[in-house]
Design a protein around this motif. Structure first.
Motif, PDB file in Angstrom:
ATOM      1  N   ALA A  60      -4.589 -14.155 -72.309  1.00  0.00           N
ATOM      2  CA  ALA A  60      -4.530 -14.746 -70.973  1.00  0.00           C
ATOM      3  C   ALA A  60      -3.547 -15.904 -70.926  1.00  0.00           C
ATOM      4  CB  ALA A  60      -5.925 -15.216 -70.548  1.00  0.00           C
ATOM      5  N   VAL A  61      -3.458 -16.681 -71.999  1.00  0.00           N
ATOM      6  CA  VAL A  61      -2.483 -17.771 -72.061  1.00  0.00           C
ATOM      7  C   VAL A  61      -1.065 -17.209 -72.045  1.00  0.00           C
ATOM      8  CG1 VAL A  61      -1.550 -19.593 -73.531  1.00  0.00           C
ATOM      9  CG2 VAL A  61      -4.016 -19.406 -73.202  1.00  0.00           C
ATOM     10  N   VAL A  85      -4.382 -26.921 -65.949  1.00  0.00           N
ATOM     11  CA  VAL A  85      -4.165 -28.071 -66.843  1.00  0.00           C
ATOM     12  C   VAL A  85      -2.841 -27.918 -67.582  1.00  0.00           C
ATOM     13  CG1 VAL A  85      -5.004 -29.235 -68.919  1.00  0.00           C
ATOM     14  CG2 VAL A  85      -6.612 -28.617 -67.106  1.00  0.00           C
ATOM     15  N   VAL A  86      -2.587 -26.724 -68.109  1.00  0.00           N
ATOM     16  CA  VAL A  86      -1.330 -26.478 -68.821  1.00  0.00           C
ATOM     17  C   VAL A  86      -0.135 -26.696 -67.891  1.00  0.00           C
ATOM     18  CG1 VAL A  86       0.071 -24.713 -69.953  1.00  0.00           C
ATOM     19  CG2 VAL A  86      -2.358 -24.904 -70.496  1.00  0.00           C
ATOM     20  N   GLY A  87      -0.213 -26.153 -66.677  1.00  0.00           N
ATOM     21  CA  GLY A  87       0.883 -26.319 -65.732  1.00  0.00           C
ATOM     22  C   GLY A  87       1.111 -27.766 -65.354  1.00  0.00           C
ATOM     23  N   ALA A 125       3.713 -34.140 -71.888  1.00  0.00           N
ATOM     24  CA  ALA A 125       3.838 -32.891 -72.626  1.00  0.00           C
ATOM     25  C   ALA A 125       3.538 -33.037 -74.105  1.00  0.00           C
ATOM     26  CB  ALA A 125       5.244 -32.300 -72.427  1.00  0.00           C
ATOM     27  N   ARG A 126       3.694 -34.241 -74.656  1.00  0.00           N
ATOM     28  CA  ARG A 126       3.303 -34.443 -76.050  1.00  0.00           C
ATOM     29  C   ARG A 126       1.818 -34.209 -76.262  1.00  0.00           C
ATOM     30  NH1 ARG A 126       6.991 -37.121 -79.273  1.00  0.00           N
ATOM     31  NH2 ARG A 126       8.814 -38.000 -78.216  1.00  0.00           N
ATOM     32  N   VAL A 153      -5.070 -28.732 -74.190  1.00  0.00           N
ATOM     33  CA  VAL A 153      -5.567 -27.353 -74.277  1.00  0.00           C
ATOM     34  C   VAL A 153      -6.873 -27.310 -75.057  1.00  0.00           C
ATOM     35  CG1 VAL A 153      -5.093 -25.074 -75.230  1.00  0.00           C
ATOM     36  CG2 VAL A 153      -3.290 -26.320 -74.034  1.00  0.00           C
ATOM     37  N   GLY A 154      -6.909 -27.979 -76.213  1.00  0.00           N
ATOM     38  CA  GLY A 154      -8.134 -27.989 -77.014  1.00  0.00           C
ATOM     39  C   GLY A 154      -9.305 -28.601 -76.267  1.00  0.00           C
ATOM     40  N   LEU A 155      -9.052 -29.711 -75.571  1.00  0.00           N
ATOM     41  CA  LEU A 155     -10.124 -30.359 -74.812  1.00  0.00           C
ATOM     42  C   LEU A 155     -10.598 -29.487 -73.660  1.00  0.00           C
ATOM     43  CD1 LEU A 155     -11.881 -32.821 -74.251  1.00  0.00           C
ATOM     44  CD2 LEU A 155      -9.975 -33.788 -72.930  1.00  0.00           C
TER      45      LEU A 155
END
Length: 365
Positions: free
Chosen positions: A83-84, A160-162, A171-172, A178-180
């Motif tokens: 999905a990612v 969240v990624v976007g 971005a760092r 992602v993990g959170l």
């Protein structure tokens, strides 16, 4: 300052192998955590399901972040989730030709990791309380509710990624975000819908456990969530003040939508400098590499950038200030000389040197 190579066709097999390895490790560790926390005979067993799911979520988010930041994760992008991969493709930051190899590698890694955990830990993995770590809906949860919950969870992660990709300064933190996000989804939905949001997380355990009655939900819902999240992200980026991906930017892994890059993909107009001819989307060099006029994940590249470091621009890539990023020349740097192209020859490359480093930029006639 370092340059970043845009993925070429030659690199896809090795990048897919990285995804297979990452997915195998992810599933092995996921089954391992469930084996020790839920096996009735385990000394580490957590009896309360609500407490256990919080612990599993915290460990799962930590493992995911570590894998994204690992060397294979930096090379492939550290997706580990079909999905990612689909969502990044739909957002225009991952090339379409890489979707199928990645997805197949991730699903194969799901089965391999689950089987490896059974070989290492033995019967407890397939015993009561663990059940191959296969997920399932909680009491009273019907398929439509499970489907909606899983779709919503994946859509939230994509948003969240976007959002993080749209802000260079954030971005760092993308691997940690992602993990959170995944940890929160597991903690909130784990005892309800299952909290999978990853077809690869469920495929191997469900097949080996023989629990395939709800498998279609856990395979389909995250993909639908990826489509929904990518669509919402595109709508949000069109709002005033939000960054947009230039129309000419290539679909390359880890390329954010960066402001300041003209839609023609050429060099921005400067006072007193004639406008240059806009560059095409990509140009293939004699060595099979590609030149891209779009921004590589960590840099807003206003000119054509020859990528040459051997790494993909992944989820694990991190940004740097524009003044020090590859492909971004300082304001006082000389313009790149324009060398006439010879038919059949690779795109000429000119070095722009600064006080601290050299950036290769490719000119098109």
């Amino acid at each position: 300052m370092r340059s970043v190579r845009v993925l070429t066709r030659r690199l896809w097999p090795s990048r897919a192998v990285d995804e297979f390895v990452l997915s195998t490790v992810l599933l092995f560790l996921a089954v391992t955590v469930v084996r020790w926390l839920r096996d009735p005979g385990s000394a580490l067993r957590v009896a309360d399901p609500d407490v256990a799911i919080v612990v599993i979520a915290a460990l799962g988010g930590t493992v995911l972040t570590a894998l994204i930041l690992s060397p294979p994760g930096r090379r492939s992008g550290g997706h580990m989730n079909p999905a990612v991969t689909v969502s990044l493709w739909l957002m225009g930051v991952f090339p379409g030709r890489g979707v199928l190899p990645y997805v197949l590698a991730q699903l194969a890694g799901s089965a391999a990791g689950t089987g490896l955990a059974r070989l290492v830990w033995g019967r407890p993995v397939s015993g009561p309380g663990v059940g191959w770590a296969a997920l399932g809906p909680g009491p009273g949860w019907q398929p439509p509710a499970v489907l909606l919950a899983e779709v919503g969870g994946m859509a939230a992660i994509v948003l969240v990624v976007g959002f993080v990709l749209a802000h260079d300064r954030l971005a760092r933190l993308l691997p940690y975000a992602v993990g959170l996000s995944v940890a929160l989804v597991i903690a909130l939905l784990g005892t309800r819908s299952g909290g999978s949001v990853n077809p690869a997380r469920q495929l191997g355990p469900a097949l080996l456990a023989g629990h395939t009655e709800d498998l279609w939900i856990y395979l389909l819902a995250p993909i639908l969530g990826a489509v929904l999240g990518a669509g919402l992200d595109r709508i949000l980026r069109r709002l005033p003040g939000r960054r947009r991906l230039p129309a000419g930017a290539p679909r390359t892994a880890g390329v954010p939508r960066t402001a300041g890059v003209p839609r023609t993909g050429g060099v921005p107009r400067t006072a007193g400098v004639p406008r240059t001819v806009s560059a095409p989307r990509t140009a293939e060099g004699a060595d099979g590499s590609y030149e891209s006029n779009g921004p590589v994940l960590v840099a807003a590249a206003p000119a054509v950038l020859r990528v040459s470091s051997g790494e993909a621009a992944p989820l694990s890539s991190v940004p740097c200030p524009p003044s020090s990023c590859a492909g971004v020349a300082p304001s006082n740097a000389p313009l790149v000389s324009r060398v006439p192209a010879v038919p059949g020859s690779p795109v000429p490359v000119t070095s722009v040197r600064t006080a601290t480093s050299t950036t290769e930029r490719a000119d098109l006639p």
